[in-house]
Write a protein that holds these residues in place. Sequence first.
Motif, PDB file in Angstrom:
ATOM      1  N   ALA A  31       0.834  -1.202   0.000  1.00  0.00           N
ATOM      2  CA  ALA A  31       0.000   0.000   0.000  1.00  0.00           C
ATOM      3  C   ALA A  31       0.871   1.256   0.000  1.00  0.00           C
ATOM      4  CB  ALA A  31      -0.908  -0.001   1.215  1.00  0.00           C
ATOM      5  N   THR A  32       0.451   2.229  -0.775  1.00  0.00           N
ATOM      6  CA  THR A  32       1.182   3.497  -0.858  1.00  0.00           C
ATOM      7  C   THR A  32       0.200   4.669  -0.795  1.00  0.00           C
ATOM      8  OG1 THR A  32       1.107   3.340  -3.267  1.00  0.00           O
ATOM      9  CG2 THR A  32       3.114   2.539  -2.200  1.00  0.00           C
ATOM     10  N   PRO A  33      -0.540   4.800   0.315  1.00  0.00           N
ATOM     11  CA  PRO A  33      -1.565   5.842   0.379  1.00  0.00           C
ATOM     12  C   PRO A  33      -1.022   7.267   0.287  1.00  0.00           C
ATOM     13  CG  PRO A  33      -1.252   4.858   2.533  1.00  0.00           C
ATOM     14  CD  PRO A  33      -0.469   4.034   1.547  1.00  0.00           C
ATOM     15  N   VAL A  34       0.136   7.533   0.876  1.00  0.00           N
ATOM     16  CA  VAL A  34       0.716   8.878   0.829  1.00  0.00           C
ATOM     17  C   VAL A  34       1.138   9.210  -0.599  1.00  0.00           C
ATOM     18  CG1 VAL A  34       2.607  10.336   1.670  1.00  0.00           C
ATOM     19  CG2 VAL A  34       1.453   8.758   3.234  1.00  0.00           C
ATOM     20  N   ILE A  35       1.774   8.264  -1.242  1.00  0.00           N
ATOM     21  CA  ILE A  35       2.217   8.449  -2.628  1.00  0.00           C
ATOM     22  C   ILE A  35       1.000   8.642  -3.532  1.00  0.00           C
ATOM     23  CG2 ILE A  35       3.303   7.270  -4.597  1.00  0.00           C
ATOM     24  CD1 ILE A  35       5.247   6.010  -2.504  1.00  0.00           C
ATOM     25  N   ASP A  36      -0.039   7.820  -3.331  1.00  0.00           N
ATOM     26  CA  ASP A  36      -1.243   7.910  -4.155  1.00  0.00           C
ATOM     27  C   ASP A  36      -1.952   9.253  -3.972  1.00  0.00           C
ATOM     28  OD1 ASP A  36      -0.691   5.337  -4.981  1.00  0.00           O
ATOM     29  OD2 ASP A  36      -2.122   4.403  -3.613  1.00  0.00           O
ATOM     30  N   ASP A  73       7.518   3.752 -11.910  1.00  0.00           N
ATOM     31  CA  ASP A  73       8.407   3.377 -10.812  1.00  0.00           C
ATOM     32  C   ASP A  73       7.627   2.756  -9.658  1.00  0.00           C
ATOM     33  OD1 ASP A  73      10.511   4.393 -12.276  1.00  0.00           O
ATOM     34  OD2 ASP A  73      10.671   6.259 -11.127  1.00  0.00           O
ATOM     35  N   GLU A  74       6.457   3.323  -9.368  1.00  0.00           N
ATOM     36  CA  GLU A  74       5.621   2.795  -8.282  1.00  0.00           C
ATOM     37  C   GLU A  74       5.138   1.382  -8.629  1.00  0.00           C
ATOM     38  OE1 GLU A  74       1.586   3.922  -5.754  1.00  0.00           O
ATOM     39  OE2 GLU A  74       2.130   5.136  -7.477  1.00  0.00           O
ATOM     40  N   LYS A  75       4.736   1.185  -9.875  1.00  0.00           N
ATOM     41  CA  LYS A  75       4.275  -0.135 -10.320  1.00  0.00           C
ATOM     42  C   LYS A  75       5.406  -1.161 -10.220  1.00  0.00           C
ATOM     43  CE  LYS A  75       1.898  -2.394 -14.138  1.00  0.00           C
ATOM     44  NZ  LYS A  75       1.327  -2.250 -15.480  1.00  0.00           N
ATOM     45  N   ALA A  76       6.604  -0.750 -10.607  1.00  0.00           N
ATOM     46  CA  ALA A  76       7.763  -1.644 -10.525  1.00  0.00           C
ATOM     47  C   ALA A  76       8.077  -1.992  -9.070  1.00  0.00           C
ATOM     48  CB  ALA A  76       8.977  -0.997 -11.182  1.00  0.00           C
ATOM     49  N   GLU A  86      13.311   2.018   0.931  1.00  0.00           N
ATOM     50  CA  GLU A  86      14.155   2.702  -0.054  1.00  0.00           C
ATOM     51  C   GLU A  86      13.357   3.074  -1.305  1.00  0.00           C
ATOM     52  OE1 GLU A  86      15.086  -0.353   1.329  1.00  0.00           O
ATOM     53  OE2 GLU A  86      16.338   0.625   2.838  1.00  0.00           O
ATOM     54  N   GLU A  87      12.484   2.141  -1.750  1.00  0.00           N
ATOM     55  CA  GLU A  87      11.659   2.415  -2.932  1.00  0.00           C
ATOM     56  C   GLU A  87      10.695   3.575  -2.657  1.00  0.00           C
ATOM     57  OE1 GLU A  87      11.440  -2.008  -5.014  1.00  0.00           O
ATOM     58  OE2 GLU A  87      10.130  -1.566  -3.306  1.00  0.00           O
ATOM     59  N   ARG A  88      10.094   3.571  -1.471  1.00  0.00           N
ATOM     60  CA  ARG A  88       9.192   4.666  -1.093  1.00  0.00           C
ATOM     61  C   ARG A  88       9.944   5.997  -1.077  1.00  0.00           C
ATOM     62  NH1 ARG A  88       4.416   2.568   1.202  1.00  0.00           N
ATOM     63  NH2 ARG A  88       4.668   0.378   1.744  1.00  0.00           N
ATOM     64  N   LYS A  89      11.153   5.962  -0.507  1.00  0.00           N
ATOM     65  CA  LYS A  89      11.972   7.169  -0.415  1.00  0.00           C
ATOM     66  C   LYS A  89      12.269   7.722  -1.808  1.00  0.00           C
ATOM     67  CE  LYS A  89      16.272   8.778   1.690  1.00  0.00           C
ATOM     68  NZ  LYS A  89      17.485   8.388   2.426  1.00  0.00           N
TER      69      LYS A  89
END
Length: 119
Positions: A31-36, A73-76, A86-89
């Motif tokens: 889940a990436t609610p902040v990114i979304d 990038d998010e999908k990957a 690290e990916e989130r960062k």
Amino acid sequence: AAAQQSSSTPQSATTTQSATQTTPPAKDPNATPVIDKREKNQKARIKEGVKSGELTKKETKKLVKEQKEIRKDEKAAKADGTVTKEERKEIRKDQRKASRDIAKQKHDAQKRPKARKKP
């Protein structure tokens, strides 16, 4: 009637207690609610810039491409089932840059030419 009420009260209290003791659902590592949320906000800012004429076609194209790269990038990052710290960062870093780019392009002197009326 009073006796029936008092006997039903402990049952509902017991039911309520067991319901509150359930364990919370595990966090989804994907889940990436902040990114979304930020992505949605940036999309709206670009759309508003186009509508107001603050963004030229060229600027819009560049900003949309940048958003597409971030989504890629998010999908990957989600592909393996876990979005690492690290990916989130890295995604957030890209989003911050995109946010600055949107602001910069919206507030520069370039304006989208008004549509000409056909005779």
